[in-house]
Motif scaffolding. Structure first.
Motif, PDB file in Angstrom:
ATOM      1  N   GLN A   1      -0.578  27.600   2.309  1.00 57.51           N
ATOM      2  CA  GLN A   1      -0.742  26.808   3.524  1.00 57.51           C
ATOM      3  C   GLN A   1      -0.225  25.402   3.297  1.00 57.51           C
ATOM      4  N   VAL A   2       0.607  24.948   4.223  1.00 54.83           N
ATOM      5  CA  VAL A   2       1.195  23.619   4.088  1.00 54.83           C
ATOM      6  C   VAL A   2       0.210  22.574   4.595  1.00 54.83           C
ATOM      7  N   GLN A   3       0.046  21.528   3.798  1.00 54.72           N
ATOM      8  CA  GLN A   3      -0.775  20.397   4.214  1.00 54.72           C
ATOM      9  C   GLN A   3      -0.079  19.093   3.887  1.00 54.72           C
ATOM     10  N   LEU A   4      -0.096  18.191   4.856  1.00 54.76           N
ATOM     11  CA  LEU A   4       0.332  16.815   4.651  1.00 54.76           C
ATOM     12  C   LEU A   4      -0.873  15.950   4.990  1.00 54.76           C
ATOM     13  N   VAL A   5      -1.380  15.217   4.016  1.00 60.76           N
ATOM     14  CA  VAL A   5      -2.604  14.440   4.210  1.00 60.76           C
ATOM     15  C   VAL A   5      -2.304  12.967   4.020  1.00 60.76           C
ATOM     16  N   GLU A   6      -2.393  12.223   5.123  1.00 58.24           N
ATOM     17  CA  GLU A   6      -2.153  10.781   5.073  1.00 58.24           C
ATOM     18  C   GLU A   6      -3.431  10.035   4.708  1.00 58.24           C
ATOM     19  N   SER A   7      -3.263   8.900   4.062  1.00 61.82           N
ATOM     20  CA  SER A   7      -4.378   8.016   3.744  1.00 61.82           C
ATOM     21  C   SER A   7      -3.863   6.593   3.643  1.00 61.82           C
ATOM     22  N   GLY A   8      -4.804   5.644   3.620  1.00 65.20           N
ATOM     23  CA  GLY A   8      -4.431   4.250   3.428  1.00 65.20           C
ATOM     24  C   GLY A   8      -4.445   3.397   4.679  1.00 65.20           C
ATOM     25  N   GLY A   9      -4.697   4.006   5.822  1.00 70.11           N
ATOM     26  CA  GLY A   9      -4.759   3.223   7.049  1.00 70.11           C
ATOM     27  C   GLY A   9      -6.023   2.392   7.110  1.00 70.11           C
ATOM     28  N   GLY A  10      -6.082   1.529   8.122  1.00 71.02           N
ATOM     29  CA  GLY A  10      -7.267   0.694   8.287  1.00 71.02           C
ATOM     30  C   GLY A  10      -6.995  -0.489   9.165  1.00 71.02           C
ATOM     31  N   LEU A  11      -7.918  -1.435   9.127  1.00 68.95           N
ATOM     32  CA  LEU A  11      -7.814  -2.665   9.905  1.00 68.95           C
ATOM     33  C   LEU A  11      -7.318  -3.781   8.995  1.00 68.95           C
ATOM     34  N   VAL A  12      -6.295  -4.497   9.438  1.00 65.89           N
ATOM     35  CA  VAL A  12      -5.730  -5.578   8.641  1.00 65.89           C
ATOM     36  C   VAL A  12      -5.364  -6.723   9.582  1.00 65.89           C
ATOM     37  N   GLN A  13      -5.427  -7.941   9.078  1.00 71.01           N
ATOM     38  CA  GLN A  13      -5.063  -9.104   9.878  1.00 71.01           C
ATOM     39  C   GLN A  13      -3.548  -9.245   9.968  1.00 71.01           C
ATOM     40  N   PRO A  14      -3.063  -9.879  11.008  1.00 71.59           N
ATOM     41  CA  PRO A  14      -1.615 -10.145  11.092  1.00 71.59           C
ATOM     42  C   PRO A  14      -1.127 -10.867   9.845  1.00 71.59           C
ATOM     43  N   GLY A  15       0.026 -10.429   9.363  1.00 71.29           N
ATOM     44  CA  GLY A  15       0.582 -10.981   8.133  1.00 71.29           C
ATOM     45  C   GLY A  15       0.138 -10.249   6.882  1.00 71.29           C
ATOM     46  N   GLY A  16      -0.812  -9.347   7.020  1.00 75.85           N
ATOM     47  CA  GLY A  16      -1.326  -8.616   5.875  1.00 75.85           C
ATOM     48  C   GLY A  16      -0.470  -7.416   5.499  1.00 75.85           C
ATOM     49  N   SER A  17      -0.958  -6.677   4.506  1.00 73.51           N
ATOM     50  CA  SER A  17      -0.227  -5.529   3.978  1.00 73.51           C
ATOM     51  C   SER A  17      -1.134  -4.311   3.875  1.00 73.51           C
ATOM     52  N   LEU A  18      -0.505  -3.163   3.974  1.00 77.95           N
ATOM     53  CA  LEU A  18      -1.156  -1.883   3.720  1.00 77.95           C
ATOM     54  C   LEU A  18      -0.149  -0.961   3.063  1.00 77.95           C
ATOM     55  N   ARG A  19      -0.657  -0.010   2.270  1.00 80.01           N
ATOM     56  CA  ARG A  19       0.210   1.034   1.739  1.00 80.01           C
ATOM     57  C   ARG A  19      -0.341   2.382   2.169  1.00 80.01           C
ATOM     58  N   VAL A  78       4.600  10.778  -0.664  1.00 78.04           N
ATOM     59  CA  VAL A  78       5.494   9.776  -0.094  1.00 78.04           C
ATOM     60  C   VAL A  78       4.634   8.589   0.341  1.00 78.04           C
ATOM     61  N   TYR A  79       5.206   7.407   0.194  1.00 81.34           N
ATOM     62  CA  TYR A  79       4.470   6.171   0.476  1.00 81.34           C
ATOM     63  C   TYR A  79       5.188   5.353   1.541  1.00 81.34           C
ATOM     64  N   LEU A  80       4.420   4.526   2.219  1.00 82.69           N
ATOM     65  CA  LEU A  80       4.990   3.536   3.124  1.00 82.69           C
ATOM     66  C   LEU A  80       4.284   2.212   2.849  1.00 82.69           C
ATOM     67  N   GLN A  81       5.001   1.313   2.196  1.00 83.07           N
ATOM     68  CA  GLN A  81       4.488  -0.030   1.946  1.00 83.07           C
ATOM     69  C   GLN A  81       4.793  -0.893   3.161  1.00 83.07           C
ATOM     70  N   MET A  82       3.756  -1.429   3.766  1.00 80.57           N
ATOM     71  CA  MET A  82       3.912  -2.214   4.989  1.00 80.57           C
ATOM     72  C   MET A  82       3.465  -3.645   4.725  1.00 80.57           C
ATOM     73  N   ASN A  83       4.384  -4.574   4.844  1.00 77.12           N
ATOM     74  CA  ASN A  83       4.100  -5.995   4.636  1.00 77.12           C
ATOM     75  C   ASN A  83       4.332  -6.767   5.933  1.00 77.12           C
ATOM     76  N   SER A  84       3.815  -7.960   5.968  1.00 77.00           N
ATOM     77  CA  SER A  84       3.991  -8.839   7.145  1.00 77.00           C
ATOM     78  C   SER A  84       3.664  -8.099   8.436  1.00 77.00           C
ATOM     79  N   LEU A  85       2.537  -7.458   8.446  1.00 75.89           N
ATOM     80  CA  LEU A  85       2.161  -6.629   9.592  1.00 75.89           C
ATOM     81  C   LEU A  85       1.927  -7.471  10.837  1.00 75.89           C
ATOM     82  N   LYS A  86       2.299  -6.884  11.970  1.00 74.47           N
ATOM     83  CA  LYS A  86       2.176  -7.534  13.270  1.00 74.47           C
ATOM     84  C   LYS A  86       1.271  -6.703  14.171  1.00 74.47           C
ATOM     85  N   PRO A  87       0.680  -7.319  15.176  1.00 74.80           N
ATOM     86  CA  PRO A  87      -0.166  -6.532  16.110  1.00 74.80           C
ATOM     87  C   PRO A  87       0.586  -5.350  16.716  1.00 74.80           C
ATOM     88  N   GLU A  88       1.882  -5.506  16.935  1.00 79.81           N
ATOM     89  CA  GLU A  88       2.660  -4.418  17.526  1.00 79.81           C
ATOM     90  C   GLU A  88       2.895  -3.255  16.572  1.00 79.81           C
TER      91      GLU A  88
END
Length: 115
Positions: A1-19, A78-88
Motif C-alpha cells: 500500500q502506497v503512503q505519503l505522509v506529510e509532517s512539519g506544518g504549523g503556525l509561524v509568524q511572517p518572516g519565519g521558517s518551516l521545514r 522529500v523535504y520543503l524548506q520554507m523561509n521568509s514565509l508570508k501570510p499568502e
C-alpha cells in the motif's frame, strides 16, 4: 500500500521558517519525481516545487528564492524548506509522487502564517 505522509506544518509568524517532510512507503522512491503543491481556502490546488528522480528542481515564481525542495532517497523522504514565509503562503501543503502513469498524493499538512 502506497503512503505519503506529510509532517512539519504549523503556525509561524511572517518572516519565519518551516521545514516540511514527506515520508513515502510502498513505492520505489528513487524512481519517482516528487513535488509539493498547496491549496489555500477557496482556491485551486497549485504547484509549489518539484524534484526529479535525477535531482533537478523547479519551483513556482511565487516561492523562488524562499523555498527549497530536496530529497533523501535513503530515507524515502522529500523535504520543503520554507523561509521568509508570508501570510499568502497559508495553505494545506500536499506531497505528490509521480512516475509514468502512477501518481499518488499525501493527506496534506496545514501551514498557517500569521502574527
Amino acid at each position: 500500500q502506497v503512503q505519503l505522509v506529510e509532517s512539519g506544518g504549523g503556525l509561524v509568524q511572517p518572516g519565519g521558517s518551516l521545514r516540511l517532510s514527506c515520508a513515502a512507503s510502498g513505492i520505489i522512491f528513487s524512481i519517482y519525481n516528487m513535488g509539493w503543491y498547496r491549496q489555500a481556502p477557496g482556491k485551486q490546488r497549485e504547484f509549489v516545487a518539484r524534484i526529479t528522480n535525477g535531482g533537478s528542481t523547479d519551483s513556482a515564481n511565487s516561492v523562488k528564492g524562499r523555498f527549497t525542495i530536496s530529497r533523501d532517497n535513503a530515507k524515502n523522504t522529500v523535504y520543503l524548506q520554507m523561509n521568509s514565509l508570508k501570510p499568502e503562503d497559508t495553505a494545506v501543503y500536499y506531497c505528490h509522487a509521480i512516475t509514468g502513469p502512477y501518481n499518488y498524493w499525501g493527506q496534506g499538512t496545514q501551514v498557517t502564517v500569521s502574527s
